[in-house]
Design a protein around this motif. Structure first.
Motif, mmCIF file in Angstrom:
data_model
loop_
_atom_site.group_PDB
_atom_site.id
_atom_site.type_symbol
_atom_site.label_atom_id
_atom_site.label_comp_id
_atom_site.label_asym_id
_atom_site.label_seq_id
_atom_site.Cartn_x
_atom_site.Cartn_y
_atom_site.Cartn_z
ATOM 1 N N GLU D 12 38.125 22.940 37.412
ATOM 2 C CA GLU D 12 36.902 22.719 36.635
ATOM 3 C C GLU D 12 35.962 23.918 36.724
ATOM 4 O OE1 GLU D 12 35.706 18.179 36.518
ATOM 5 O OE2 GLU D 12 34.168 19.356 37.547
ATOM 6 N N GLN D 13 35.798 24.447 37.951
ATOM 7 C CA GLN D 13 34.880 25.569 38.163
ATOM 8 C C GLN D 13 35.384 26.867 37.522
ATOM 9 O OE1 GLN D 13 34.636 25.419 42.427
ATOM 10 N NE2 GLN D 13 32.692 24.287 42.382
ATOM 11 N N LEU D 14 36.693 27.067 37.575
ATOM 12 C CA LEU D 14 37.267 28.288 36.984
ATOM 13 C C LEU D 14 37.400 28.158 35.471
ATOM 14 C CD1 LEU D 14 40.102 28.985 39.611
ATOM 15 C CD2 LEU D 14 37.868 30.126 39.470
ATOM 16 N N GLY D 15 37.424 26.920 35.000
ATOM 17 C CA GLY D 15 37.567 26.686 33.571
ATOM 18 C C GLY D 15 38.987 26.904 33.066
ATOM 19 N N VAL D 16 39.928 26.856 33.980
ATOM 20 C CA VAL D 16 41.333 27.134 33.650
ATOM 21 C C VAL D 16 42.229 26.185 34.448
ATOM 22 C CG1 VAL D 16 43.191 28.826 33.984
ATOM 23 C CG2 VAL D 16 40.982 29.580 33.109
ATOM 24 N N ARG D 17 43.255 25.664 33.829
ATOM 25 C CA ARG D 17 44.200 24.802 34.549
ATOM 26 C C ARG D 17 45.440 25.586 34.972
ATOM 27 N NH1 ARG D 17 42.785 19.687 34.937
ATOM 28 N NH2 ARG D 17 44.834 19.138 35.726
ATOM 29 N N SER D 18 45.812 26.581 34.170
ATOM 30 C CA SER D 18 46.988 27.366 34.556
ATOM 31 C C SER D 18 46.936 28.737 33.907
ATOM 32 C CB SER D 18 48.282 26.641 34.152
ATOM 33 O OG SER D 18 48.493 26.776 32.780
ATOM 34 N N LEU D 19 47.624 29.683 34.526
ATOM 35 C CA LEU D 19 47.766 30.994 33.894
ATOM 36 C C LEU D 19 49.024 31.665 34.423
ATOM 37 C CD1 LEU D 19 46.669 33.392 36.069
ATOM 38 C CD2 LEU D 19 44.490 32.399 35.423
ATOM 39 N N GLN D 20 49.470 32.680 33.707
ATOM 40 C CA GLN D 20 50.675 33.416 34.080
ATOM 41 C C GLN D 20 50.249 34.776 34.641
ATOM 42 O OE1 GLN D 20 54.019 32.295 33.389
ATOM 43 N NE2 GLN D 20 53.044 30.330 32.951
ATOM 44 N N VAL D 21 50.851 35.161 35.731
ATOM 45 C CA VAL D 21 50.559 36.464 36.335
ATOM 46 C C VAL D 21 51.889 37.212 36.480
ATOM 47 C CG1 VAL D 21 49.660 37.645 38.381
ATOM 48 C CG2 VAL D 21 48.565 35.546 37.566
ATOM 49 N N GLU D 22 51.873 38.490 36.123
ATOM 50 C CA GLU D 22 53.118 39.262 36.269
ATOM 51 C C GLU D 22 53.467 39.420 37.743
ATOM 52 O OE1 GLU D 22 53.748 42.785 34.021
ATOM 53 O OE2 GLU D 22 52.469 42.051 32.386
ATOM 54 N N TRP D 23 54.761 39.299 38.047
ATOM 55 C CA TRP D 23 55.210 39.308 39.441
ATOM 56 C C TRP D 23 54.771 40.581 40.179
ATOM 57 C CZ3 TRP D 23 58.716 42.591 41.982
ATOM 58 C CH2 TRP D 23 58.957 42.228 43.320
ATOM 59 N N ARG D 24 54.757 41.738 39.461
ATOM 60 C CA ARG D 24 54.395 42.983 40.146
ATOM 61 C C ARG D 24 52.945 42.974 40.637
ATOM 62 N NH1 ARG D 24 51.487 45.987 36.550
ATOM 63 N NH2 ARG D 24 51.735 45.313 34.391
ATOM 64 N N GLN D 25 52.107 42.071 40.090
ATOM 65 C CA GLN D 25 50.715 41.915 40.531
ATOM 66 C C GLN D 25 50.616 40.916 41.681
ATOM 67 O OE1 GLN D 25 48.405 43.646 39.041
ATOM 68 N NE2 GLN D 25 48.728 43.727 36.816
ATOM 69 N N ALA D 26 51.730 40.236 41.962
ATOM 70 C CA ALA D 26 51.650 39.084 42.869
ATOM 71 C C ALA D 26 52.955 38.937 43.637
ATOM 72 C CB ALA D 26 51.355 37.823 42.047
ATOM 73 N N GLN D 27 53.249 39.919 44.468
ATOM 74 C CA GLN D 27 54.520 39.898 45.195
ATOM 75 C C GLN D 27 54.476 38.991 46.419
ATOM 76 O OE1 GLN D 27 56.130 43.901 45.549
ATOM 77 N NE2 GLN D 27 55.209 44.425 43.574
ATOM 78 N N ASP D 28 53.284 38.652 46.830
ATOM 79 C CA ASP D 28 53.143 37.597 47.850
ATOM 80 C C ASP D 28 51.857 36.822 47.556
ATOM 81 O OD1 ASP D 28 50.963 38.999 49.022
ATOM 82 O OD2 ASP D 28 52.349 40.130 50.312
#
Lengths: 149, 82, 149, 82
Positions: D12-28
């Motif tokens: 609710e606070q972020l105003g988003v329920r889901s999003l996609q992030v590229e793996w190279r930005q999020a390796q852990d």
């Protein structure tokens, strides 16, 4: 509500009786049933004797003890006497409280004390027709130690 | 008179569910128990060979307590309800 | 049986489902209800969000943990989601066992873990129409310590 | 891609329920969290000012763990069911 009775009871009726107030957040029920096997032998049915008068006093007393220790909004104890058969309901303890911890503890406390203090005696009829008075379990006495203050 | 009640296995073994005992024979629970062990030949064995609980006026008691005229005393095996 | 559902459940139906075998000697049920007052303010209704998929896995996992520790013949966990109002049933946990000690412990264990691990979130609507996400209780975390091995 | 889900108050606070992030930005998971705090101006405060639990592929995790392409990572407040 406390009742010692020959007739069966109904889970839904007892549950709805406990769900009587909007401040209730937790209802715990215990139901004891006649098992087909006890202490390794096959049971065909059961007869329950009690000490009329003392039984009711004793159950009232156990519930009062529970009320001193836990927050109880409503409680029900029903114990049947007379002739019972496999899978029949023997005993019902239901507790309604604001929070679950009280309801669980009070319900188990009442059952533990009922098992060791309330004057009921079970006589089993075994498969062959032989009858046998059920022996008290030492483990039921030991269980009480968890309620020591 | 003192009203004496027996329950369950004990009542079955003694062949009696209740009896009346004169108070002068049973001024406390120990005296009553002693009286009962002498009531019939086989009662001593039955009453002393197994755990036997007692209640006075429908409340469980562990030790010897004084009785008064009209009291109800029950003897029974350890309970097995629930 | 594990279910996450919007529709209500029936105590009697769930109880009879647990009372399915003649070896059962004890059935303990817990039911959680929507209380009218929470943390000192009056609640008019509740909405329950969850994490579909993870919720079910988590409940299965908690029941499996309970089965390792206690003798459980049958178990049911039902948790409702969506819109609920005062006195509505939220959650049901029922355990059928041979003996009462197992049924009490397993039922309370499942509720204690469900409270702290299962991904459900409650949002209250208060009397004036204002909404508020319910805060987790520290006491629920502390309760878990009693299940430490 | 990593699928990121938010639940309850956080969503609710972020105003988003889901999003996609590229793996190279999020390796852990730590890297993913760091990425999210920089995703929008106000996200850092929202994500770090309150207790925030995480689950990877629908199992709760406490520490930083490696992610692989296709993983589902959820962030949410402490649970309040039951």
């Amino acid at each position: 509500m406390i009742s010692v009775q020959e007739q069966d009871f109904n889970q839904q009726v007892e549950y709805e009786r406990l769900r009587c107030q909007s401040s209730i957040g937790a209802i715990v029920t215990f139901t004891g049933l006649v098992r087909d096997i006890n202490d390794g032998h096959t049971v065909s049915d059961l007869s329950l004797e009690h000490y009329p008068g003392m039984t009711e006093k004793c159950l009232v007393d156990i519930v009062e003890k529970a009320k001193v220790r836990w927050n109880i909004i409503a409680s029900t104890v029903i114990h049947r006497v007379g002739h019972l058969t496999i899978n029949d309901q023997i005993v019902f303890v239901g507790i309604a409280s604001q929070h679950r911890g009280d309801a669980f503890a009070a319900c188990e406390f009442i059952m533990d004390y009922l098992k060791t203090e309330a004057p009921f005696w079970k006589k089993e009829t075994m498969e062959g027709g032989e009858t046998k008075w059920v022996d008290a379990r030492e483990s039921d006495q030991k269980t009480l130690s968890k309620w020591a203050l | 008179m003192i009203t004496v009640l027996f329950f369950a296995k004990l009542s079955e073994q003694l062949g009696v569910r209740s009896l009346q005992v004169e108070w002068r024979q049973a001024q406390d629970t120990d005296q009553l128990f002693q009286y009962l062990t002498e009531y019939k030949a086989e009662w001593a064995v039955t009453l002393t060979s197994q755990p036997c609980l007692k209640a006075v006026n429908q409340a469980m008691v562990n030790n010897n307590i004084a009785l008064k005229e009209g009291d109800e005393v029950a003897f029974f095996p350890p309970v097995t309800g629930g």
